[in-house]
Design a protein around this motif. Structure first.
Motif, PDB file in Angstrom:
ATOM      1  N   LEU A 163     -30.939 -30.095  64.649  1.00 36.61           N
ATOM      2  CA  LEU A 163     -31.181 -28.718  65.082  1.00 36.61           C
ATOM      3  C   LEU A 163     -32.290 -28.087  64.248  1.00 36.61           C
ATOM      4  O   LEU A 163     -32.284 -28.179  63.010  1.00 36.61           O
ATOM      5  N   TYR A 164     -33.250 -27.450  64.917  1.00 34.50           N
ATOM      6  CA  TYR A 164     -34.296 -26.762  64.163  1.00 34.50           C
ATOM      7  C   TYR A 164     -34.789 -25.544  64.946  1.00 34.50           C
ATOM      8  O   TYR A 164     -34.594 -25.440  66.162  1.00 34.50           O
ATOM      9  N   PRO A 165     -35.423 -24.581  64.253  1.00 32.33           N
ATOM     10  CA  PRO A 165     -35.870 -23.355  64.916  1.00 32.33           C
ATOM     11  C   PRO A 165     -37.216 -23.516  65.608  1.00 32.33           C
ATOM     12  O   PRO A 165     -38.079 -24.273  65.161  1.00 32.33           O
ATOM     13  N   ILE A 166     -37.374 -22.788  66.696  1.00 35.96           N
ATOM     14  CA  ILE A 166     -38.670 -22.614  67.347  1.00 35.96           C
ATOM     15  C   ILE A 166     -38.883 -21.107  67.496  1.00 35.96           C
ATOM     16  O   ILE A 166     -38.117 -20.431  68.180  1.00 35.96           O
ATOM     17  N   ARG A 167     -39.910 -20.620  66.840  1.00 34.41           N
ATOM     18  CA  ARG A 167     -40.144 -19.165  66.856  1.00 34.41           C
ATOM     19  C   ARG A 167     -40.905 -18.747  68.107  1.00 34.41           C
ATOM     20  O   ARG A 167     -41.858 -19.398  68.526  1.00 34.41           O
ATOM     21  N   GLY A 168     -40.466 -17.629  68.684  1.00 34.10           N
ATOM     22  CA  GLY A 168     -41.170 -17.016  69.803  1.00 34.10           C
ATOM     23  C   GLY A 168     -41.413 -15.548  69.513  1.00 34.10           C
ATOM     24  O   GLY A 168     -40.505 -14.847  69.066  1.00 34.10           O
ATOM     25  N   GLN A 169     -42.624 -15.078  69.750  1.00 31.56           N
ATOM     26  CA  GLN A 169     -42.983 -13.692  69.456  1.00 31.56           C
ATOM     27  C   GLN A 169     -43.279 -12.935  70.752  1.00 31.56           C
ATOM     28  O   GLN A 169     -43.828 -13.490  71.704  1.00 31.56           O
ATOM     29  N   LEU A 170     -42.929 -11.660  70.747  1.00 31.18           N
ATOM     30  CA  LEU A 170     -43.121 -10.793  71.909  1.00 31.18           C
ATOM     31  C   LEU A 170     -43.716  -9.458  71.486  1.00 31.18           C
ATOM     32  O   LEU A 170     -43.408  -8.944  70.404  1.00 31.18           O
TER      33      LEU A 170
END
Length: 375
Positions: A305-312
């Motif tokens: 499991l690892y993070p994927i960053r998304g910006q808005l």
């Protein structure tokens, strides 16, 4: 769809931001046409005039909020699995990547079907994001008392940041999933689609919205009205475009309503952080659902499991914007609480802080898109 998971989303590699479309290609699900008002300024509009849509007013001084969310991604897809934890039964329900909203009801249905048969007594759910809340609600509907234990409560969860499009996207690696998981995924999609349909309304913040997607139209059982549009049928400055209708979830409102439903039905929510499985074992409930999302990696040792960053970037609302867009310039989702512009797709980035240069890039790409309308 969660922040930054659209085909126009960008991702980081080697310190650079790359376009998400480069990974996924341009073959996107499309949709049916819509009779649109023309943009002609005269009363008489010719039959060949190009249809138009209201433009999104994209400007830096219209940004009311910027956010960054961390998707809990597993190459092998979400995990719905039962195991023993001491004298307790532990059912995992996490790792949804960019499809947490879309799959929430469906994987929760799978999880409760694994956990509840033969169980007696109260039930614990760890995590108060959308997956934890949908799991708790289904437990209640089956007649069991439930307590939700969570370190963060809405509106401080990742689910609150999600864009909210009903589309399973960026939640597994094709080479890493098994046939058994694919069957789980299909069942989860079917149930979740039906469940969200019966919840459409202003009170829940779930609505059907026409969506324009850059690329080709492809058959999809969840988008029966998909259709490729010719160049004279839309105003977007792209070569290939399709249109379909799908659901969008105003996540803040939906989570509030869901939490209130749980409270009315007698559910409890306790603020508590767990540092180890041993602490989970101290709970009085003998059946525990693990819906901790990204936290499951540390809590239960899931190294995949690892993070994927998304910006808005979120703009001042425009009530006249009644359509969504997804393409190489990014994506735009209209909601009463603001116009969402995305996004990024940054693997292994655990910092949930919006980056000024990325936000500026999102704004600029959407200015080009809507400034280039051909009508």
């Amino acid at each position: 769809m969660d922040p930054g998971t659209g085909p126009g989303a960008t991702y980081r590699k080697g310190g650079e931001v790359h376009n998400r479309r480069a990974i996924l290609g341009t073959g996107l699900i499309g949709a049916a046409g819509l009779a649109l008002p023309g943009c002609a300024t005269t009363a008489a509009r010719t039959a060949t005039a190009r249809p138009c849509l209201p433009r999104v007013n994209v400007a830096a001084n219209r940004v009311i909020r910027t956010v960054a969310g961390l998707r809990p991604y597993r190459p092998g897809g979400f995990r719905v699995e039962r195991e023993a934890l001491g004298d307790k039964a532990l059912v995992h329900n996490y790792g949804h990547g960019g499809a947490g909203i879309t799959l929430s009801w469906g994987t929760s249905r799978l999880a409760v079907d694994l956990g509840l048969p033969g169980h007696q007594g109260p039930v614990a759910v760890i995590g108060a994001g959308i997956v934890g809340l949908t799991t708790a609600r289904l437990v209640q509907e089956a007649g069991y008392p439930v307590t939700i234990y969570a370190a963060a409560l809405p509106p401080q969860t990742t689910s609150n940041i999600a864009g909210g499009q009903w589309q399973a996207y960026a939640h597994y690696d094709r080479e890493a999933v098994t046939p058994a998981w694919r069957a789980q995924n299909a069942a989860a999609l079917e149930y979740s689609f039906r469940r969200f349909q019966i919840m459409v309304g202003d009170d829940t913040g779930v609505h059907w919205v026409p969506t324009y997607v850059e690329g080709d139209a492809r058959p999809d059982p969840y988008r029966p009205d998909n259709r490729a549009l010719g160049p004279g049928e839309h105003p977007f400055p792209v070569d290939r475009l399709a249109r379909y209708t799908t659901m969008y979830v105003e996540t803040g409102r939906f989570l509030r309503e869901l939490a209130e439903d749980i409270r009315i039905a007698g559910g409890r929510i306790a603020v508590r952080r767990f540092a180890s499985p041993a602490e989970v074992m101290t709970l009085p409930e003998r059946l525990v659902f693990n819906c901790t999302g990204l936290g499951a990696g540390e809590l239960f040792g899931d190294t995949s499991l690892y993070p994927i960053r998304g910006q808005l970037a979120i703009l001042i609302p425009q009530p006249e914007i009644n359509y969504a867009y997804n393409g190489s310039d990014g994506y735009m989702f209209p909601r009463p609480d603001g116009i969402l512009l995305g996004g990024t797709y940054e693997r292994h980035v655990a910092d949930a802080t919006p980056q000024a240069e990325d936000i500026a890039r999102i704004i600029a790409s959407h200015q080009r898109l809507f400034g280039g309308f051909r009508c």
